[in-house]
Enzyme design. Structure first.
Site, mmCIF file in Angstrom:
data_model
loop_
_atom_site.group_PDB
_atom_site.id
_atom_site.type_symbol
_atom_site.label_atom_id
_atom_site.label_comp_id
_atom_site.label_asym_id
_atom_site.label_seq_id
_atom_site.Cartn_x
_atom_site.Cartn_y
_atom_site.Cartn_z
ATOM 1 C CB ILE A 472 -1.013 -0.001 1.168
ATOM 2 C CG1 ILE A 472 -0.309 -0.042 2.532
ATOM 3 C CG2 ILE A 472 -1.934 -1.200 1.054
ATOM 4 C CD1 ILE A 472 -1.286 0.076 3.718
ATOM 5 N N GLY A 473 2.107 1.067 -0.433
ATOM 6 C CA GLY A 473 3.041 2.181 -0.447
ATOM 7 C C GLY A 473 4.111 2.024 0.617
ATOM 8 C CB ALA A 516 6.905 -6.418 6.918
ATOM 9 C CG ASN A 634 14.701 -1.120 3.108
ATOM 10 O OD1 ASN A 634 15.208 -0.048 3.437
ATOM 11 N ND2 ASN A 634 14.569 -1.481 1.844
ATOM 12 C CD GLN A 641 5.105 2.367 6.227
ATOM 13 O OE1 GLN A 641 4.167 1.996 6.924
ATOM 14 N NE2 GLN A 641 4.911 3.047 5.135
ATOM 15 N N GLY A 705 6.212 -5.066 14.012
ATOM 16 C CA GLY A 705 5.424 -4.128 13.226
ATOM 17 C C GLY A 705 5.834 -2.688 13.490
ATOM 18 C CD GLU A 708 -1.564 -0.098 12.262
ATOM 19 O OE1 GLU A 708 -1.145 -1.181 12.714
ATOM 20 O OE2 GLU A 708 -2.768 0.109 12.058
HETATM 21 MO MO1 MOS Z 1 -4.423 -0.625 9.420
HETATM 22 S S1 MOS Z 1 -5.659 0.741 10.306
HETATM 23 O O1 MOS Z 1 -4.873 -2.132 10.064
HETATM 24 O O2 MOS Z 1 -4.589 -0.466 7.768
#
Ligand code: MOS
Length: 747
Positions: A472-473, A516, A634, A641, A705, A708
């Site tokens: 998604i980018g 990832a 990376n 991100q 992760g 976010e």
């Molecule tokens: Mo995220 S809010 O699980 O794309």
């Protein structure tokens, strides 16, 4: 893990995006740009202009007679679909997304008619000619004044329990010598991915190919098949490039279903994109919250009681709530604890996950309240956090797989120059500007989801991996290339990753910051399986110099297989043993380490602001985030991100808010001129630091992760900096100058 000890290190390198060239040259094909096999028709939908009620009459005569119009679909002639939201237990991304299926209006903007025409312009013009009369019903669209009507709903993202209680919060809070009781508000927000929601539908022989802009391909296939009541294997979802998602594209939205319905009706492929304005109602948003934080502490700053109660706006037709108190459940030690989530069902468009659902907005309140407590105690806010570091997860009562909040805070304080901060609010001035700094802690759960992957190595030594993962980018193509290249001992140029096709092995897609780790681990296992197959073939092949060797003793560096002084070029072996190429599959699923340990990523956020004493204008001067997210696959894509997350935090703290008209339930500031995303001029120098330490309990790659992570705490650090600058605590986000101005000191 032993394989990675080899000299051939690609994971962890700042490899450029492998799809970068395609993107900057316009050759990355996004959903709406997909060219179907025959000329497409174009769709545009008309939206309801009331918040709740039903359609009394709908007249499509004029629209049908308009130039270029092929067909108009309304609830009167739409084909039968599975009712919206069924089956209930399928999960919200896999349930029916029926549209135009009844005369009921559920929210302002609910589609009421789909126009199909020869051109986009013709469809849009004709959609404006559809005449609808409504029977409106009373609608409630905002939280304000209705908190008492909020209900408990077992609909928290991630399946988290709405309530938790440990010890006796009320009693401990009553006895605490120092207390904070503060209520915060966070507004409605919209994700606003750069690429609008779009779909191209192609039917052939009763089978549907749907090009979408979607984060999770497999649940989209299920949702579409369920909605249209056709077998799942008659639906193929293709989504190779996605211009941002942030959660708004986790699930299937109305445009995809309407494209499919429309293409079947006109017997032609159909292209359908939502306009930016339509997305404010027909793509999900983040519901407003009210959050009450109560903290009780000893004089030395140790927390004895901590409570986080939340109320969130929710769409009546779509149960969903953010686990807003999630950060409070795991950040700080305190024997007596309470969290509570309530939702208020409203006649509004659907709310759903938005980047770091729960933590993004929960941390605004929790980390502001911690700052307020530090002020009440006259204690440094970093020191306050250090004194409340838990030894085990305070609610799950499990050990942490790894926890590096304290090192993040310490390293951040050094890098940022925390010592230079004014201890008292308003203590630093430069002409008409008040200068302040703020800090906040960052925490975000670390997930792993079941995933499968397939890899094929050709006799020419080029590997092609396939999985239904999406990019998604974020850089999925790039990190997956790195994982396959390193594991197979190949240069990155000899690896091709193919994503975003429901014909490929299933992954959880992009969401929850688990992409990832999950897809990457499955691919890692597939590569290891492939290597093992090749080595075993060499050992069993009478034509190989390695014939008869012990497979466990054979080394593979990608170009060559060797055992002791015996060796063979890989391409020679492949040409002989696997002239058609060789394929292997791999999979991953969360194991005991995800049951036995509490898993989180961490960080510490710092911000410096300047506030104009006479106008309340807030200028961010600099931000620093120090993050602990396991092995960094990376550093280049990871930095982007994390930085993107921090910029999300700027929006949450200072600018982003969608306003609802209480009379009609319509979002009124529904474009990028009126919905204020931070732009370059708002974004200061941002420094991102990463602790690169593998977490062996997370997954075979040791990554965690981070997509976010960067947003969590970022907004609170800014809010705390505003307080440090001015002495004014604005608890109603975003902190706009009108809210700040009345509280500013005279200079
Ligand atoms: Mo995220 S809010 O699980 O794309």
């Amino acid at each position: 893990m032993a394989d990675r000890a080899a000299a051939h290190r690609i994971i962890g390198q700042p490899v450029d995006r492998v799809d970068g060239r395609l993107k900057v040259t316009g050759r990355a094909t996004y959903a709406y740009e997909q060219e179907p096999p025959s000329p497409p028709a174009f769709g545009f939908f008309a939206e309801a202009t009331i918040a709740k009620g039903r359609i009394a009459s709908i007249d499509t005569t004029e629209a049908e007679a308009a130039p270029g119009v092929l067909h108009v679909i309304t609830h009167r002639n739409a084909p039968d679909q599975k009712p919206f939201g069924e089956p209930e237990d399928a999960g919200r991304f896999s349930q029916s997304k029926a549209v135009l299926s009844s005369d009921r209006i559920r929210f302002h903007g609910d589609p009421v008619a789909l126009v199909l025409a020869e051109t986009f312009e013709a469809a849009r013009a004709a959609a404006g000619l559809v005449a609808v009369e409504y029977v409106p019903e009373e609608a409630t669209v905002t939280l304000e004044g209705h908190l008492d009507d909020a209900i408990k709903c077992d609909c928290l993202d991630g399946g988290e329990a709405p309530d938790s209680a440990h010890g006796d919060f009320e009693e401990a809070y009553r006895q605490a010598p120092v207390t904070i009781d503060a209520t915060y508000g966070t507004p409605n927000q919209h994700h606003n991915a750069m690429e609008p929601h779009a779909a191209v539908a192609v039917w052939q022989d009763g089978r549907l190919t749907l090009y979408m802009s979607i984060q999770i391909v497999s649940s989209a296939r299920e949702a579409i098949a369920t909605t249209l009541q056709i077998p799942e294997n008659h639906v193929r979802i293709v989504s190779p490039f996605i211009g941002g998602g942030f959660g708004s594209k986790l699930g299937t939205q109305a445009e995809a279903v309407m494209a499919a319905l429309g293409a079947r009706a006109v017997d032609r492929p159909v292209k359908l994109a939502q306009s930016r304005r339509q997305m404010f109602a027909n793509a999900p948003h983040r519901g407003a919250t009210v959050q009450r934080l109560r903290l009780g502490a000893e004089q030395d700053g140790r927390l004895t009681a901590i409570a986080h109660e939340t109320w969130q706006a929710m769409a009546q037709h779509y149960p969903f709530a953010e686990p807003t108190a999630s950060p409070t459940r795991a950040s700080y030690a305190a024997a007596n604890r309470l969290t509570r989530h309530r939702v208020l069902p409203l006649t509004i468009p659907a709310t759903d996950s938005m980047r770091a659902p729960g933590e993004a907005i929960g941390s605004l309140a929790l980390e502001s309240a911690m700052d307020e407590l530090a002020v009440a105690l006259d204690l440094d806010p970093i020191e306050l956090r250090l004194r409340n570091e838990p030894e085990i997860d305070p609610e799950k009562q499990k050990p942490f797989a790894s926890r590096r909040l304290v090192p993040c805070l310490r390293q951040g304080a050094d890098r940022f120059g925390w010592d230079a901060r004014a201890r008292r609010p308003g203590g630093r001035r430069e002409g008409g500007w008040l200068i302040g700094t703020g800090v906040a802690a960052t925490i975000r759960p670390n997930f792993l989801q079941a995933a499968d992957a397939k890899i094929r190595l050709g006799a020419n030594g080029h590997a092609v991996a396939q999985l239904d993962m999406t990019d998604i980018g974020t850089g999925s193509y790039t990190v997956l290339t790195q994982i396959a290249a390193e594991t197979l001992g190949l240069p990155v140029e000899q690896v091709t990753i193919e994503l975003g096709d429901s014909d490929f092995p299933q992954t959880p897609g992009s969401g929850g910051s688990f992409g990832a780790a999950s897809a990457g681990s499955a691919l890692y296992e597939a590569c290891r399986a492939l290597k093992q197959k090749v080595i075993e073939a060499a050992c069993a092949d009478p034509g190989s110099p390695l014939h008869g060797a012990d497979a466990d003793a054979v080394e593979w560096d990608g170009a060559k297989l060797s055992s002791g002084d015996r060796s063979e070029e890989a391409t020679r072996l492949l040409a002989r043993a696997f002239p058609e190429g060789i394929e292997a599959e791999g999979s991953i699923e969360p194991g005991e380490d995800h049951d036995d340990y509490a898993q989180y990523s961490y960080g510490a956020q710092f911000a410096e602001v300047a506030v104009r004493a006479d106008s309340g204008e807030i200028r961010l001067r600099r931000m620093l985030g120090v993050f602990s997210a396991g092995r960094i696959l990376n550093p280049k894509t990871a930095r982007s991100q994390l930085m993107g997350g921090m910029i999300f935090g700027i929006g949450a703290a200072l600018t982003e808010e969608t306003m609802l008209d209480p009379r009609y339930g319509a979002f009124v500031n529904r474009d990028l001129a009126e919905y204020h995303l931070p732009v370059n001029a708002d974004v200061p120098a941002i420094e991102v630091a990463m602790m690169d330490e593998p977490d062996e309990k997370s997954n075979p790659l040791g990554s965690k992760g981070l997509g976010e992570l960067g947003v969590c705490g970022a907004g609170a650090a800014i809010a705390n900096a505003v307080f440090n600058a001015t002495g004014a605590r604005v608890r109603d986000f975003p902190i706009t100058l009108d809210k700040l101005l009345p509280h500013l000191p005279d200079l």
